[in-house]
Design an enzyme around this catalytic site. Structure first.
Site, short mmCIF file in Angstrom:
data_model
loop_
_atom_site.label_atom_id
_atom_site.label_comp_id
_atom_site.label_asym_id
_atom_site.label_seq_id
_atom_site.Cartn_x
_atom_site.Cartn_y
_atom_site.Cartn_z
CG MET A 194 2.71 32.91 -23.02
SD MET A 194 3.28 34.60 -23.88
CE MET A 194 4.06 35.08 -22.35
CE LYS B 213 4.41 3.33 9.84
NZ LYS B 213 3.25 3.44 9.35
CG PHE C 146 -1.71 1.35 1.29
CD1 PHE C 146 -2.56 1.66 0.41
CD2 PHE C 146 -1.82 2.02 2.38
CE1 PHE C 146 -3.54 2.73 0.31
CE2 PHE C 146 -2.42 3.17 2.26
CZ PHE C 146 -3.36 3.46 1.33
CD GLN C 147 -0.86 5.87 1.14
OE1 GLN C 147 0.07 6.02 2.06
NE2 GLN C 147 -1.68 6.78 0.64
C1 LIG Z 1 1.79 23.01 -15.29
C2 LIG Z 1 1.71 23.91 -16.63
N1 LIG Z 1 0.80 23.43 -17.72
C3 LIG Z 1 1.02 24.12 -18.87
C4 LIG Z 1 1.85 25.34 -19.17
C5 LIG Z 1 1.65 26.00 -20.58
N2 LIG Z 1 1.15 27.12 -20.32
C6 LIG Z 1 2.37 28.47 -20.31
S1 LIG Z 1 1.76 29.77 -20.20
C7 LIG Z 1 0.11 29.19 -20.03
C8 LIG Z 1 -1.11 30.02 -20.02
C9 LIG Z 1 -1.06 30.79 -18.43
O1 LIG Z 1 -2.52 31.37 -18.12
P1 LIG Z 1 -2.59 32.17 -17.00
O2 LIG Z 1 -1.99 31.61 -15.69
O3 LIG Z 1 -3.95 32.52 -17.08
O4 LIG Z 1 -1.49 33.63 -17.17
P2 LIG Z 1 -1.51 34.70 -18.27
O5 LIG Z 1 -0.66 34.17 -19.57
O6 LIG Z 1 -2.99 34.81 -18.77
O7 LIG Z 1 -1.15 35.78 -17.55
C10 LIG Z 1 0.10 27.81 -20.12
C11 LIG Z 1 -1.11 26.97 -20.23
C12 LIG Z 1 2.84 25.60 -18.33
N3 LIG Z 1 3.60 26.30 -18.48
N4 LIG Z 1 2.60 24.81 -17.02
#
Ligand SMILES: Cc1ncc(C[n+]2csc(CCOP(=O)(O)OP(=O)(O)O)c2C)c(N)n1
Lengths: 588, 180
Positions: A503, A190, A140-141
């Protein structure tokens, strides 16, 4: 093969956090769990971020007796523990510590460990593991966290006997914090937590097979000095290595003496105060125009504690082909990895810059420096003037950051998540104090900001800590608001809400014909959410409300939550499109 | 443009620690490099293991890979060589039906000509051993094939470098370069 331990073993006095405390380095008949706590105390640890569970219960039981010396912060998800330890490490300049149970607890740490690995952050992670007799039985785990974490740790080790704990922990701290820092994981079965033995702790500062730091090669320093003394257009690239080796003063002395403009990488930000006359801005994909284009016109590139990440270089073949490259870098594997060096200085940044300084002629390059100013004017006309103009219906991210920067005079610790708000903040927050920029650079981990900011505030309660997050990333680790509530951590949270994964939307607009695929977000009422965690909260809908809200936020003695509704479809410029040359940076 | 890959022999001197093999292997697999052979044994220095790895790698990438190996905390020192810089050997075992030897001396001649020898004779089969370079053990394989090979196994490469410097001398030099 055991490394010989030459250290004395009387009770020692250690200075931790400026407080003087006496820690036992010897105690008979203790459990492995208590030994772990004693070892952490002996390393000067007074703060741990973690989450309990079956396989680590003996450790939590031992913690109960040491609550006054070792403060444990109960995070809401183990990823938060790892990021909090990172934020803490970055401001404290020593290893952060996190702990988790076996299986899902351990795997939840992995994102934070990977982030610490690629960004060279010293953290020590302790995981519980099923008993030795159960290893390999799919108990387990049980997960093989040593194998899972192997490619994202600088070193890891599984302890299966209590008597191995002191040496494992001593090695963990030594390895995490020396040379190029990084994450270390110690997995403790453990049975090893409950077994008793006679505890004796000796710090480690040498491992036969490990050479964290080399002597400065003075002949190479001579060659570097010669290049710099003849340079007409030198450019210095400042990486996080400067912060890690605490070489800020030496760096500036070198720049000032030889008249070298200084540009920073994302993680190097705050090593040089942004108002330094030789500071010319920030490098990389969304960095400043000047340092990017002029990288391809300098004659000598002096890179200090940075690793030529692809977000800095763009297309490597078209990166500074004309320049002679001097690379000061502690990690031998980074030398010539991406960019071939003319002179490699494979040693600590501080010691190397100290050796370089007296060999440099006093010089100035006013015409060259003026070219950066010229580029700044272009960037101002094409980008900043638009970013700051209050022409849109909603506030723009840039306006918020500009005002925050003015109100705090660049003195805050600023944690950012990943996305447009991150690039806008690192562009427009002009750090004037060192060790102030907390962001996920190499891994680009959404969800990093909130827990990292919490760790930073716990590490530096005397400083204003701002957490600037997008509405997307906030929802990846927002449960850590619970930590803010429970422990009264006075972090100031600012969510820049564009109701988009901004982004990604920007890339879809620019490179995928505006085909917005899964980037719009229907968000919950963030204010209610913050209030549910008893955190005072405000929302800014209109530009006129911004000033007052920022004042409330900054003046609040407790945590504060601010949601700013920002323009939905703004883009971050300048931009070096992926795969383009730095010189082909786009201004619009 | 990618350079043509070369077979390198990589000798890695390490502390004898669990998990280190995995760390070294992932340095190759992460970069999509196939390990052709891997042999681990203790060296003349007690507690120090030697990994001998062969892999095809482009010449402009090999030094980076070796640096990444050396970066591992428990690795003492790593070296890489092309075939001209080492003396190397492999061992192959061939399991043949006993019948193949009966009524004709052809198989016996093959064994003689190839400087191989018979290791074991059982009721149903004979085990032949041959040491040499891969081409040589392969050549014997091809020659024996028509007579029915029941099973064939070839070891990883073991290699001794031609340069005379000893690993402990390298270590001393590193020690002198280190700051404490
Ligand atoms: C864990 C993770 N998943 C996906 C991405 C891809 N990614 C880079 S920027 C972004 C958009 C971020 O959106 P938000 O947090 O609303 O910030 P904004 O760009 O609008 O300032 C994504 C999905 C990432 N960097 N990290």
């Amino acid at each position: 093969m055991k490394t010989p331990l030459p250290m004395p073993s009387q009770p020692e006095t250690l200075i931790a956090n400026g407080k003087e405390a006496h820690y036992l380095v010897e105690k008979d008949n203790v459990t492995g769990a208590e030994a772990l706590i004693l070892a952490l105390l002996a390393e000067g640890v007074d703060t741990v971020f973690g989450y309990p569970g079956g396989a680590i219960m003996p450790v939590y039981d031992a913690l109960y007796d040491y609550q006054d010396q070792l403060k444990h912060y109960l995070v809401r998800h183990e990823q938060g523990a790892a990021h909090a330890a990172q934020g803490y490490a970055r401001v404290q300049k020593r290893a952060g510590v996190c702990m988790a149970t076996s299986g899902p607890g351990a795997t939840n740490l992995i994102t934070g460990i990977a982030d610490a690995m690629i960004d060279s952050t010293p953290i020590v992670c302790i995981t519980g593991q099923v008993g030795k007799h159960l290893l390999g039985t799919d108990a387990f785990q049980e997960t093989d966290v040593v194998s899972i974490s192997l490619p994202v740790t600088k070193w890891n080790f599984q302890v299966t006997r209590a008597s191995e704990i002191p040496e494992a922990i001593a090695k963990a701290f030594y390895i995490a914090q020396s040379g190029r820092p990084g994450p270390v994981l110690i997995d403790i079965t453990k049975n090893a937590q409950v077994e008793k033995f006679n505890f004796k702790y000796q710090k480690i500062n040498k491992i036969r097979s490990y050479f964290p730091k080399r002597k400065v090669d003075l002949a190479a320093v001579d060659r570097a000095a010669e290049l710099l003394n003849q340079a007409q257009r030198p450019l210095m690239l400042v990486g996080q290595g400067v912060l890690l080796s605490q070489a800020q003063a030496e760096l500036k002395q070198v720049a000032e003496r030889a008249g070298i403009p200084m540009a920073s990488t994302l993680l190097g930000l705050s090593a040089v105060e942004a108002n330094h006359p030789l500071y010319v801005g920030y490098l990389g994909m969304h960095g400043n125009y000047g340092p990017n284009v002029l990288t391809n016109q300098c004659d000598v590139l002096l890179a200090v504690g940075m690793r030529f990440d692809d977000r800095v270089t763009g297309d490597v073949k078209r990166y500074a082909p004309q320049a002679k490259v001097i690379h000061i870098e502690i990690d031998p594997a980074e030398i010539d990895k991406i960019i071939k060096t003319t002179v490699a200085l494979n040693s600590d940044a501080k010691e190397t810059l100290q050796a370089l300084l007296p060999r440099l002629a006093a010089r100035q390059h006013p015409d060259w420096l003026a070219r950066f100013k010229e580029c700044d004017r272009t960037e101002y006309d094409k980008v900043l003037s638009k970013d700051f103009a209050p022409t849109t219906e909603k506030v723009k991210m840039a306006e918020v950051i500009k005002r925050l920067n003015e109100l705090t005079q660049g003195t805050a610790i600023v944690a950012t998540d990943v996305g447009q708000h991150q690039m806008t903040t690192t562009r427009y927050y002009h750090f004037t104090q060192t060790d102030s920029n907390i962001t996920s650079g190499g891994l680009g981990t959404m969800g990093f900001c909130l827990p990292a900011a919490i760790g930073a505030k716990i590490g530096r309660p005397d400083r204003q800590v701002l957490a600037i997050i997008g509405d997307g990333g906030f929802q990846m680790t927002l449960q850590e608001l619970g930590v803010i509530m429970q422990y009264h951590v006075a972090v100031k949270v600012i969510v820049l809400n564009n109701n988009f994964l901004g982004m990604v939307r920007q890339w879809q607009q620019l490179f995928f014909d505006r085909r917005y695929s899964s980037v719009d977000m229907t968000n919950p009422d963030f204010i209610k959410l913050a209030e549910a965690y008893s955190i005072p909260a405000r929302r800014v809908q209109h530009r006129e409300e911004l000033e007052g809200a920022l004042h409330d936020l900054l003046a609040s003695p407790t945590a504060f939550f601010l949601e700013v509704m920002v323009e939905k479809e703004e883009n971050v410029f300048p931009m070096v499109p992926a795969g383009a040359a730095v010189a082909d940076i786009r201004l619009e | 443009m990618e350079l043509e890959q070369v077979r390198y022999t990589i000798s890695v001197f390490t502390e004898n620690k669990i998990g280190l093999m995995h760390r070294i292997v992932t340095i190759f697999t992460r970069r999509k490099i196939n390990i052709e052979s891997l042999t681990v044994s203790e060296t003349e220095n007690h507690g120090v293991s030697r990994f001998t790895i062969t892999a095809f790698v482009a010449p402009d990438r090999i030094s980076q890979i070796v640096k990444q190996i050396e970066k591992q905390v428990e690795v003492l020192k790593a070296f890489y060589y092309d075939d001209s810089k080492i003396v190397y050997q492999e061992l192959a075992l061939y399991k043949m039906p006993r019948q193949a030897f009966v009524g004709s001396d052809v198989v016996e001649k093959i064994i003689r000509q190839n400087h191989a020898w018979v290791l074991a004779i059982e009721d149903e089969f004979v085990v032949i051993e041959k040491t040499g370079h891969e081409e040589e053990t392969q050549h014997l394989f091809e020659e024996l094939k028509p007579y029915g090979i029941l099973s064939f196994v070839r070891s990883g490469r073991v290699a001794i470098a031609k340069p005379m410097k000893r690993v402990m001398t390298h270590l001393k030099e590193l020690e002198e370069m280190a700051v404490n």
